[in-house]
Design a protein around this motif. Structure first.
Motif, PDB file in Angstrom:
ATOM      1  N   GLY A   1       0.812  -1.212   0.000  1.00  0.00           N
ATOM      2  CA  GLY A   1       0.000   0.000   0.000  1.00  0.00           C
ATOM      3  C   GLY A   1       0.841   1.254   0.000  1.00  0.00           C
ATOM      4  O   GLY A   1       2.043   1.223   0.281  1.00  0.00           O
ATOM      5  N   HIS A   2       0.175   2.366  -0.337  1.00  0.00           N
ATOM      6  CA  HIS A   2       0.812   3.669  -0.378  1.00  0.00           C
ATOM      7  C   HIS A   2      -0.146   4.734   0.132  1.00  0.00           C
ATOM      8  O   HIS A   2      -1.365   4.577   0.055  1.00  0.00           O
ATOM      9  N   SER A   3       0.442   5.821   0.589  1.00  0.00           N
ATOM     10  CA  SER A   3      -0.292   7.067   0.786  1.00  0.00           C
ATOM     11  C   SER A   3      -0.047   7.884  -0.476  1.00  0.00           C
ATOM     12  O   SER A   3       1.098   8.166  -0.818  1.00  0.00           O
ATOM     13  N   PHE A   4      -1.112   8.225  -1.180  1.00  0.00           N
ATOM     14  CA  PHE A   4      -1.014   8.985  -2.416  1.00  0.00           C
ATOM     15  C   PHE A   4      -1.440  10.429  -2.173  1.00  0.00           C
ATOM     16  O   PHE A   4      -2.387  10.680  -1.430  1.00  0.00           O
ATOM     17  N   ARG A   5      -0.742  11.354  -2.806  1.00  0.00           N
ATOM     18  CA  ARG A   5      -1.131  12.760  -2.806  1.00  0.00           C
ATOM     19  C   ARG A   5      -1.441  13.134  -4.251  1.00  0.00           C
ATOM     20  O   ARG A   5      -0.684  12.804  -5.168  1.00  0.00           O
ATOM     21  N   VAL A   6      -2.566  13.778  -4.462  1.00  0.00           N
ATOM     22  CA  VAL A   6      -3.001  14.194  -5.799  1.00  0.00           C
ATOM     23  C   VAL A   6      -3.051  15.718  -5.841  1.00  0.00           C
ATOM     24  O   VAL A   6      -3.620  16.344  -4.947  1.00  0.00           O
TER      25      VAL A   6
ATOM     26  N   LEU B   1     -14.105  19.661 -14.850  1.00  0.00           N
ATOM     27  CA  LEU B   1     -13.273  20.813 -14.501  1.00  0.00           C
ATOM     28  C   LEU B   1     -12.791  21.547 -15.744  1.00  0.00           C
ATOM     29  O   LEU B   1     -11.948  21.042 -16.490  1.00  0.00           O
ATOM     30  N   SER B   2     -13.312  22.731 -15.937  1.00  0.00           N
ATOM     31  CA  SER B   2     -12.864  23.579 -17.033  1.00  0.00           C
ATOM     32  C   SER B   2     -11.474  24.111 -16.709  1.00  0.00           C
ATOM     33  O   SER B   2     -11.177  24.464 -15.571  1.00  0.00           O
ATOM     34  N   GLY B   3     -10.610  24.134 -17.695  1.00  0.00           N
ATOM     35  CA  GLY B   3      -9.260  24.656 -17.498  1.00  0.00           C
ATOM     36  C   GLY B   3      -8.292  23.665 -16.886  1.00  0.00           C
ATOM     37  O   GLY B   3      -7.202  24.058 -16.444  1.00  0.00           O
ATOM     38  N   LEU B   4      -8.650  22.375 -16.870  1.00  0.00           N
ATOM     39  CA  LEU B   4      -7.751  21.368 -16.310  1.00  0.00           C
ATOM     40  C   LEU B   4      -6.415  21.410 -17.054  1.00  0.00           C
ATOM     41  O   LEU B   4      -6.371  21.294 -18.281  1.00  0.00           O
ATOM     42  N   ALA B   5      -5.334  21.604 -16.317  1.00  0.00           N
ATOM     43  CA  ALA B   5      -4.008  21.723 -16.929  1.00  0.00           C
ATOM     44  C   ALA B   5      -3.103  20.547 -16.584  1.00  0.00           C
ATOM     45  O   ALA B   5      -2.293  20.139 -17.407  1.00  0.00           O
ATOM     46  N   GLN B   6      -3.244  20.014 -15.376  1.00  0.00           N
ATOM     47  CA  GLN B   6      -2.336  18.944 -14.965  1.00  0.00           C
ATOM     48  C   GLN B   6      -2.909  18.193 -13.777  1.00  0.00           C
ATOM     49  O   GLN B   6      -3.580  18.778 -12.928  1.00  0.00           O
ATOM     50  N   VAL B   7      -2.629  16.900 -13.738  1.00  0.00           N
ATOM     51  CA  VAL B   7      -2.923  16.060 -12.582  1.00  0.00           C
ATOM     52  C   VAL B   7      -1.608  15.439 -12.159  1.00  0.00           C
ATOM     53  O   VAL B   7      -0.920  14.811 -12.970  1.00  0.00           O
ATOM     54  N   GLY B   8      -1.244  15.635 -10.912  1.00  0.00           N
ATOM     55  CA  GLY B   8      -0.042  15.010 -10.365  1.00  0.00           C
ATOM     56  C   GLY B   8      -0.426  13.993  -9.318  1.00  0.00           C
ATOM     57  O   GLY B   8      -1.316  14.245  -8.507  1.00  0.00           O
ATOM     58  N   VAL B   9       0.228  12.832  -9.355  1.00  0.00           N
ATOM     59  CA  VAL B   9       0.018  11.790  -8.355  1.00  0.00           C
ATOM     60  C   VAL B   9       1.384  11.492  -7.754  1.00  0.00           C
ATOM     61  O   VAL B   9       2.336  11.183  -8.480  1.00  0.00           O
ATOM     62  N   TYR B  10       1.470  11.590  -6.428  1.00  0.00           N
ATOM     63  CA  TYR B  10       2.752  11.480  -5.741  1.00  0.00           C
ATOM     64  C   TYR B  10       2.685  10.464  -4.615  1.00  0.00           C
ATOM     65  O   TYR B  10       1.676  10.367  -3.918  1.00  0.00           O
ATOM     66  N   ARG B  11       3.781   9.721  -4.456  1.00  0.00           N
ATOM     67  CA  ARG B  11       3.989   8.861  -3.293  1.00  0.00           C
ATOM     68  C   ARG B  11       5.171   9.475  -2.550  1.00  0.00           C
ATOM     69  O   ARG B  11       6.326   9.118  -2.790  1.00  0.00           O
ATOM     70  N   ASP B  12       4.854  10.424  -1.698  1.00  0.00           N
ATOM     71  CA  ASP B  12       5.890  11.220  -1.045  1.00  0.00           C
ATOM     72  C   ASP B  12       6.864  10.383  -0.230  1.00  0.00           C
ATOM     73  O   ASP B  12       8.062  10.687  -0.198  1.00  0.00           O
ATOM     74  N   THR B  13       6.388   9.335   0.433  1.00  0.00           N
ATOM     75  CA  THR B  13       7.290   8.523   1.250  1.00  0.00           C
ATOM     76  C   THR B  13       8.306   7.773   0.401  1.00  0.00           C
ATOM     77  O   THR B  13       9.354   7.373   0.897  1.00  0.00           O
ATOM     78  N   CYS B  14       8.013   7.592  -0.886  1.00  0.00           N
ATOM     79  CA  CYS B  14       8.935   6.927  -1.812  1.00  0.00           C
ATOM     80  C   CYS B  14       9.738   7.932  -2.633  1.00  0.00           C
ATOM     81  O   CYS B  14      10.660   7.544  -3.354  1.00  0.00           O
TER      82      CYS B  14
END
Length: 128
Positions: A30-35, A98-111
Motif C-alpha cells: 500500500g501507499h499514501s497517495f497525494r493528488v 473541470l474547465s481549465g484542467l491543466a495537470q494532474v499530479g500523483v505522488y507517493r511522497d514517502t517513496c
C-alpha cells in the motif's frame, strides 16, 4: 495563471505483469497517495478567480470514494495501477467536470516518486 488543490488517499495494489516473479512490487502493498489538480486560465474580471476551488474539491470527492482504502487493481480502468495509469485515470475523471484542467499530479511522497500528467498521451490498451 495556474491554481491547484491537493488531496490524499490511501490504497493498496500490486504490479504482477510488469516485474519478474519475486520482485517486491509483485506483492500486495500500500501507499499514501497525494493528488494535485491544477487548473489554468485567466482570472475572471469580476470575481478575480480562475475557478472556485470548491469545484475542484467536489470533483475529487467522487474519485476519492472510488480510490480511498481500495485495492486499486479492482477499480475499473486501473487493473494495472502504475503512477502513470492512475494519473491518466484521474485526468479522464476530472476532465469531465473541470474547465481549465491543466495537470494532474500523483505522488507517493514517502517513496520520493510521482507522475505529472497534462492530458497529452494516452497509451494503447492491448487486448489480453
Amino acid at each position: 495563471m495556474r491554481i491547484f488543490n491537493e488531496f490524499t488517499f490511501e490504497a493498496a495494489h500490486h504490479l504482477p505483469h510488469i516485474f519478474p516473479d519475486g520482485h517486491i512490487n509483485t506483492r500486495l502493498h500500500g501507499h499514501s497517495f497525494r493528488v494535485r489538480v491544477t487548473l489554468e486560465g485567466k482570472p475572471d474580471g469580476k470575481t478575480g478567480l480562475i475557478s472556485d476551488l470548491g469545484t475542484v474539491k467536489a470533483a475529487f470527492d467522487s474519485a476519492h470514494e472510488k480510490l480511498d482504502h481500495r485495492y486499486l487493481n479492482e477499480v475499473d480502468g486501473l487493473e494495472t495501477p502504475t503512477l502513470e495509469n492512475i494519473s491518466m485515470w484521474l485526468w479522464r475523471h476530472f476532465a469531465r467536470s473541470l474547465s481549465g484542467l491543466a495537470q494532474v499530479g500523483v505522488y507517493r511522497d514517502t517513496c520520493g516518486e510521482g507522475c505529472e500528467y497534462a492530458g497529452e498521451y494516452e497509451i494503447e490498451r492491448k487486448a489480453a
